[in-house]
Scaffold this motif. Structure first.
Motif, short mmCIF file in Angstrom:
data_model
loop_
_atom_site.label_atom_id
_atom_site.label_comp_id
_atom_site.label_asym_id
_atom_site.label_seq_id
_atom_site.Cartn_x
_atom_site.Cartn_y
_atom_site.Cartn_z
N LYS A 43 0.82 -1.21 0.00
CA LYS A 43 0.00 0.00 0.00
C LYS A 43 0.86 1.26 0.00
N GLN A 44 2.05 1.19 0.63
CA GLN A 44 2.92 2.37 0.68
C GLN A 44 3.33 2.81 -0.73
N HIS A 45 3.63 1.84 -1.62
CA HIS A 45 4.01 2.17 -3.00
C HIS A 45 2.83 2.81 -3.74
N ILE A 46 1.66 2.17 -3.60
CA ILE A 46 0.47 2.63 -4.33
C ILE A 46 0.05 4.01 -3.85
N ASP A 47 0.05 4.23 -2.52
CA ASP A 47 -0.34 5.54 -1.97
C ASP A 47 0.61 6.64 -2.43
N SER A 48 1.93 6.35 -2.44
CA SER A 48 2.90 7.38 -2.83
C SER A 48 2.74 7.72 -4.31
N PHE A 49 2.45 6.71 -5.16
CA PHE A 49 2.26 6.97 -6.59
C PHE A 49 0.97 7.77 -6.80
N ASN A 50 -0.10 7.41 -6.07
CA ASN A 50 -1.36 8.16 -6.17
C ASN A 50 -1.17 9.61 -5.79
N TYR A 51 -0.40 9.85 -4.71
CA TYR A 51 -0.14 11.23 -4.26
C TYR A 51 0.63 11.99 -5.35
N SER A 80 16.45 -0.57 -0.27
CA SER A 80 17.81 -0.42 -0.81
C SER A 80 18.51 0.69 -0.03
N SER A 81 19.58 0.33 0.68
CA SER A 81 20.33 1.31 1.47
C SER A 81 21.30 2.06 0.57
N GLN A 82 21.53 3.35 0.87
CA GLN A 82 22.31 4.18 -0.06
C GLN A 82 23.78 4.34 0.31
N PHE A 83 24.27 3.62 1.32
CA PHE A 83 25.69 3.77 1.64
C PHE A 83 26.54 3.01 0.62
N GLU A 84 27.81 3.44 0.48
CA GLU A 84 28.70 2.79 -0.50
C GLU A 84 29.01 1.37 -0.05
N LYS A 85 28.72 0.42 -0.92
CA LYS A 85 28.91 -0.99 -0.57
C LYS A 85 30.38 -1.37 -0.41
N THR A 86 31.28 -0.57 -1.04
CA THR A 86 32.71 -0.90 -0.99
C THR A 86 33.35 -0.53 0.35
N ARG A 87 32.72 0.42 1.06
CA ARG A 87 33.30 0.86 2.35
C ARG A 87 33.14 -0.21 3.41
N LYS A 88 34.21 -0.41 4.18
CA LYS A 88 34.16 -1.44 5.24
C LYS A 88 33.66 -0.82 6.53
N GLN A 145 14.06 3.39 -1.35
CA GLN A 145 15.41 3.92 -1.16
C GLN A 145 15.54 4.53 0.24
N GLU A 146 16.50 4.06 0.99
CA GLU A 146 16.74 4.59 2.33
C GLU A 146 17.68 5.78 2.23
N GLN A 147 17.23 6.95 2.69
CA GLN A 147 18.00 8.19 2.56
C GLN A 147 18.10 8.90 3.90
N LEU A 148 19.16 9.69 4.06
CA LEU A 148 19.22 10.58 5.22
C LEU A 148 18.12 11.64 5.07
N ARG A 150 14.81 8.69 6.03
CA ARG A 150 13.50 8.71 5.37
C ARG A 150 13.52 7.67 4.26
N LEU A 151 12.39 7.03 4.03
CA LEU A 151 12.30 6.03 2.97
C LEU A 151 11.66 6.67 1.74
N GLU A 152 12.42 6.77 0.66
CA GLU A 152 11.90 7.33 -0.59
C GLU A 152 11.16 6.23 -1.33
N LEU A 153 9.89 6.48 -1.61
CA LEU A 153 9.06 5.49 -2.30
C LEU A 153 8.94 5.84 -3.79
N ALA A 154 8.22 5.00 -4.52
CA ALA A 154 8.10 5.17 -5.97
C ALA A 154 7.64 6.57 -6.35
#
Length: 456
Positions: free
Chosen positions: A30-38, A405-413, A170-173, A310-314
């Motif tokens: 529902k979160q995807h559908i609601d965000s697209f409707n908005y 999907s988390s947005q941090f660089e996957k290469t960083r340890k 997308q997980e964002q600051l 914040r979670l960025e939706l579609a």
């Protein structure tokens, strides 16, 4: 036989008495559908309002103004200007994009005439299944069967060139929120990413040799903070200190910055009087205060704390994409007007003939089909935003729709973003892994065991 019927009746009664869960009522997508409707009902109109007028340098009297914008229902063009409604199943079979026309009402000038045109197409918008503009909305299971669709299919994805595509969360600051953090050298600073429909910007408060500087993406170099306050109209040193804080250690920490401004011989606001920067001054003072307070006791913000995310939706991702494409569309119209109007009389220039649909259509389709969100205007370059919907099992499809999907660089340890955060409790699934199939198998086995009266 009677005993079996009684037992079945008892189960039915128990099921009827059981409370209905939120998952049953709302579903998992529902979160995807609601965000697209908005986005298609509200946000798209705000974007149009922020970019509603196109003017020309060649003729100050010429203009184009958008009055309204609409997203229609999915259709397909069978022959020239002949369209008919289309179903998602047909798009899958014929490798088409399940999309709807974007139309606008405009007002523009042609010579001395003021012309209003309604329902002019400017492009096509891919439509999310089960959203407010989708043909499946409000249908009964029997009607679903007629459309060759499964009533249990949750929707929340797109069909682009015949392929089912999901926009991952997308997980964002968090935007418009001050984040205080220490860099690799241990120096404390504050940053805030400001985001509105008109503009996006990033402001950093940095400390160098005990003095505070403001770093902004529109400024070529770091500016001493006291000079910024005076430029914004707070000319009194006493007022600046009162805004930041009158505690002894706060004043002592800020004193070198005031001294630097004194040495630069800057005392007054040398700019237009009409501008009122009072709110910006207070916000900047809060940034400085938070940096000072964090220095002594190391009270920096935790980037991994879920309250700072914040979670960025579609809907939000498509909103950014459409805003970028709409601005490009308008700048192209302005460019054409600037070139054509001087060559021919303004009375002959009809802007409608130059309104191409392919720019917005191709931009939306290419982004969703490739998963590349490359927006130069917002300095955004992300890959893998969309993925092909996994149909290995019903659970794998649901798992993919709710994957983050988390947005941090996957290469960083770094362990912080990878480890489980207590603030994620009740919000994220702790069991989901990139190797989702193993998890799906575990869930399926668990359900089977529980149904047979066992424990997992």
């Amino acid at each position: 036989m009677e005993a079996l019927a009684a037992e079945l009746g008892a189960v039915t009664a128990e099921q009827a008495a059981a409370p209905v869960s939120a998952v049953e009522v709302k579903g998992l997508v529902k979160q995807h559908i609601d965000s697209f409707n908005y986005f298609i009902n509200v946000e798209i109109k705000k974007i149009m309002k922020a970019n509603e007028k196109v003017t020309s340098d060649a003729d100050p009297m010429w203009y184009l103004k958008y009055l309204n914008i609409y997203v229609g229902t999915p259709d397909v063009e069978e022959s020239f200007n002949v369209t008919r409604p289309v179903s998602p199943h047909e798009c899958r079979l014929r490798d088409m994009t399940y999309s709807a026309p974007i139309t606008v009402d405009i007002e523009y000038t042609r010579g001395s005439q003021r012309i209003i045109r309604n329902a002019l197409p400017i492009g096509r918008m891919p439509i999310m299944l089960r959203s407010s503009n989708c043909v499946l909305t409000g249908k009964t299971p029997a009607e679903f069967a007629k459309l060759n669709e499964c009533p249990l299919d949750p929707g929340g994805y797109f069909i682009v060139k015949g392929v089912e595509k999901v926009i991952l969360i997308q997980e964002q600051l968090s935007k418009n929120r001050i984040i205080v953090e220490a860099d690799r050298k241990g120096t404390v600073g504050a940053s805030v990413t400001s985001s509105t429909h008109e503009k996006k910007s990033r402001t950093n408060m940095v400390v160098k040799q005990g003095r505070f500087y403001l770093r902004h993406n529109t400024l070529s170099e770091d500016i001493p903070i006291a000079i910024i306050f005076k430029a914004m109209g707070v000319e009194s040193d006493q007022e600046i200190v009162q805004m930041i804080g009158t505690e002894e250690h706060v004043m002592a920490a800020f004193a070198p910055s005031l001294e630097e401004c004194q040495k630069a011989q800057i005392f007054t606001q040398m700019q237009v009087k009409e501008f009122n920067f009072r709110a910006k001054c207070i916000y900047t003072a809060v940034m400085v205060r938070r940096v000072i307070l964090a220095q002594g006791e190391n009270k920096v913000d935790d980037r991994d704390y879920y309250g700072n995310k914040r979670l960025e939706l579609a809907g939000q991702l498509l909103s950014l994409l459409f805003e970028d494409l709409f601005k490009k569309f308008n700048s192209e119209l302005k460019k054409i007007a600037d070139q054509v109007i001087p060559k021919q009389r303004a009375a002959q220039f009809d802007v409608v003939k130059h309104m191409r649909q392919d720019q917005i259509t191709n931009g939306m389709v290419n982004a969703i089909s490739t998963g590349n969100w490359s927006l130069k205007r917002f300095k955004m370059d992300r890959q893998g935003v969309t993925q092909v919907l996994s149909r290995l099992s019903y659970i794998s499809a649901l798992g993919m729709m709710t994957r983050i999907s988390s947005q941090f660089e996957k290469t960083r340890k770094v362990s912080g973003p990878r480890s489980l955060q207590p603030s994620q409790w009740g919000m994220l699934c702790p069991s989901d892994t990139p190797e989702g199939e193993v998890r799906d198998l575990y869930v399926a086995v668990s359900i089977s065991v529980l149904r047979n009266g066992g424990t997992v």
